[in-house]
Design a protein around this motif. Structure first.
Motif, PDB file in Angstrom:
ATOM      1  N   THR A 232      10.626 -18.188 -94.787  1.00 34.21           N
ATOM      2  CA  THR A 232      10.819 -19.551 -94.278  1.00 34.21           C
ATOM      3  C   THR A 232       9.733 -19.964 -93.287  1.00 34.21           C
ATOM      4  N   GLY A 233       8.782 -19.060 -93.007  1.00 35.71           N
ATOM      5  CA  GLY A 233       7.619 -19.404 -92.175  1.00 35.71           C
ATOM      6  C   GLY A 233       7.988 -19.771 -90.757  1.00 35.71           C
ATOM      7  N   ASP A 234       7.618 -20.991 -90.344  1.00 36.60           N
ATOM      8  CA  ASP A 234       7.845 -21.426 -88.966  1.00 36.60           C
ATOM      9  C   ASP A 234       9.326 -21.450 -88.595  1.00 36.60           C
ATOM     10  N   SER A 236      11.448 -19.231 -89.365  1.00 36.61           N
ATOM     11  CA  SER A 236      12.027 -17.884 -89.400  1.00 36.61           C
ATOM     12  C   SER A 236      12.790 -17.550 -88.116  1.00 36.61           C
TER      13      SER A 236
END
Length: 588
Positions: A232-234, A236
């Motif tokens: 989920t990247g940013d 997370s």
């Protein structure tokens, strides 16, 4: 009690007394034939709540939480063993003992909380029974058939309970029927896992490793979910927090609810009804260890394993792409959006969504839609903006939503066959529901007898049983609409009182005025106090955290659950201090 039953009890007592100082093997042979009340505890704890908890454990933690429910139950059994010891040592009914040796405030609150729990928690059990028939055993029934199913379940439960009030033989037959029902639950779910064990990729090593306690799960997501969170990247950090909070909540809830308030009421009265006394104390602990712990651990472990194999780290693509997804999925994504936008911007977003929902509700024909269609129309508005979030976030939300037993039965069809999966789960869930209904009715009979101080009155006991049965009959019609309203105050009262009840029995275990020469001394007293202290402390901590984190509002009061819970607990403590029992503080 007739003469033949008195003779049987005298013979049993002599047999148990003769076991004093004999080997564990010799005791086991005798104890295994005489168990009973522990199986009644198993019948009530293996209900809809245990089913839902085990499934959710498998969904969010896979097999990493196999250790949780066994340890939580062992803590509960420590306290129940203490309850058994106190009651069997004195022969006194615990309601009267608490009123005299601690406080009538606590005694009457304990009784009231038990009655409330019986009346409220019987509703979802009838609902569960109807669901098992409608969705698993005989799918496609009309909604009106729920009344027929409820009537059959009530009739069966009433017939079984009637045996209990016929005396010694009736009690033994009652216990045998309950053992059969609990056995059906265990065998059904064990059969599912046995079938899964032969599928490709099933790893028994991971399952057994999951029984090793791992407190780090209170602070970090379980392996298997970390990769999805990283994707989920940013966001997370947001999902990391969500997972840890849910894992922590599951751990706390398991320790807070392993033994319900009505279980502490059932055990002593079921033992006294059988005529058990001091010689039965060893049998009582054995009974709890085998009749309660073993069936509970096997059944819940099998459910966790089955749910983990089908749902852990997996999601339904249809949910991610749906215009009207489940409410739990939407709620998680709304939290995700709020985390990204901040409070100020999100408030404007919420206001805009509310306006659109109001417009939809004002459209011609909306009132003519069914309730489900109206909910779908509102959900479509709520979900529209959320579809713009990154797919990884939507996948994450779809992965961690709760699944029910119907979803699990359907997911297992490719492995064990459609008919088998549906029948196995249908029979297991139906047996769960009926056995729990029977025990809730039984407990309420004991409660009503205590209210009127008529302990062995079969007519009054049956009236108490029928009160709960009659209320539960309306479960399929009531629970869906009023479940939350009813569950919150009942959980509050039971949750707030359970640690206090634990502490009460800890005090009774150290009461010379109550136990006399049966009060443990020396190393035995130290062991009892350490074990009971750990169990009571764990339950108190878990319940306190559970109440403190509950920000839901109590219907009709407009106050948060945690505020009411704290006030309620404080009032009980103050009441206990102000109104002491007539024999409280006596040294004997």
């Amino acid at each position: 009690m007739d003469q033949s039953e008195e003779g049987r009890l005298a013979q049993e007592t002599a047999e148990l007394e003769a076991l004093e100082g004999q080997s564990a093997g010799a005791k086991f042979k005798v104890y295994a034939r005489k168990c009973g009340p522990g199986w009644l505890q198993s019948a009530i704890t293996l209900g809809g709540g245990s089913l839902a908890s085990a499934l959710f454990l498998g969904v969010i933690g896979g097999v990493n939480f196999m250790w949780l429910q066994p340890i939580a139950m062992i803590m509960g059994v420590i306290m129940l063993s203490a309850v058994a010891y106190v009651v069997l040592s004195t022969g006194k009914r615990p309601f009267r003992a608490i009123n005299e040796h601690v406080s009538p405030v606590l005694g009457w609150t304990w009784l009231a909380a038990t009655m409330m729990a019986n009346m409220v928690w019987v509703l979802p059990q009838f609902n569960l029974a109807w669901g098992a028939v409608d969705k698993n055993l005989i799918p496609g029934l009309e909604d009106s058939a729920s009344w027929v199913v409820s009537a059959v379940v009530l009739g069966l439960a009433t017939a079984v309970v009637w045996f209990y009030d016929t005396g010694g033989r009736g009690i033994r037959l009652f216990e045998l029927l309950l053992k059969i029902m609990v056995g059906m639950v265990v065998i059904s779910f064990f059969g599912v896992v046995a079938a899964l064990a032969f599928t490709e990729g099933f790893d028994w090593g991971k399952v057994f490793a999951g029984f090793i306690p791992n407190p780090s799960r209170l602070f970090t997501p379980t392996p298997g979910m970390q990769e999805m969170i990283a994707a989920t990247g940013d966001a997370s950090s947001f999902w990391d927090g969500v997972m840890v909070e849910r894992q922590r909540s599951v751990v706390i809830a398991a320790f807070a609810t392993a033994v319900g308030i009505n279980m502490t009421f059932l055990l002593p009265y079921s033992m006294l009804s059988k005529g058990w006394g001091r010689p039965h104390r060893g049998l009582a602990i054995f009974d709890l260890s085998t009749g309660l712990v073993i069936p509970f651990v096997i059944a819940t472990a099998c459910l966790v394993i089955a749910a983990a194999s089908q749902f852990f780290g997996k999601y339904d693509a249809a949910i991610v792409d749906s215009a009207t997804p489940p409410g739990a999925y939407v709620a998680d994504l709304e939290k995700r959006l709020k985390w990204e936008m901040g409070d100020a911007l999100y408030a404007g977003y919420e206001e805009n969504v509310d306006k659109k929902i109001a417009e939809v509700k004002a459209e011609p024909g909306f009132e003519e839609l069914t309730e489900d269609e109206q909910d779908a129309a509102v959900m479509k508005v709520r979900a529209a903006r959320l579809q713009e979030l990154p797919e990884a976030d939507r996948v994450m939300a779809a992965t961690i939503i709760k699944r029910d037993q119907w979803a699990l039965a359907k997911s297992l069809e490719p492995f064990i066959g459609r008919k088998l999966s549906q029948y196995v789960f249908g029979i297991g869930v139906l047996a769960m529901a009926i056995s729990t209904i029977i025990i809730l009715m039984l407990i309420n009979g004991f409660v009503l007898c205590e209210i009127f101080d008529r302990p062995r009155d079969p007519k009054l006991h049956r009236i108490g049983c029928l009160i709960v049965g009659a209320i539960g009959f309306f479960g399929p019609a009531i629970w869906g609409k009023a479940g939350a309203w009813l569950a919150i105050p009942t959980s509050l009262l039971g949750g707030a009182l359970l640690p206090i009840a634990y502490i009460t029995f800890l005090l009774l275990m150290n009461s010379k005025s109550l136990l006399g020469d049966a009060m443990p001394t020396g190393a035995r007293r130290v062991r009892w106090n350490i074990l009971m202290g750990i169990a009571a402390g764990t339950a108190t901590f878990a319940t306190a955290i559970s109440i403190w984190k509950n920000r839901a509002e109590v219907p009709g009061l407009g106050l948060e659950v945690r505020v009411v819970g704290i006030v309620l607990a404080a009032l009980i403590v103050v009441g206990v201090l102000l109104f002491r029992g007539s024999k409280a503080g006596e040294k004997g």
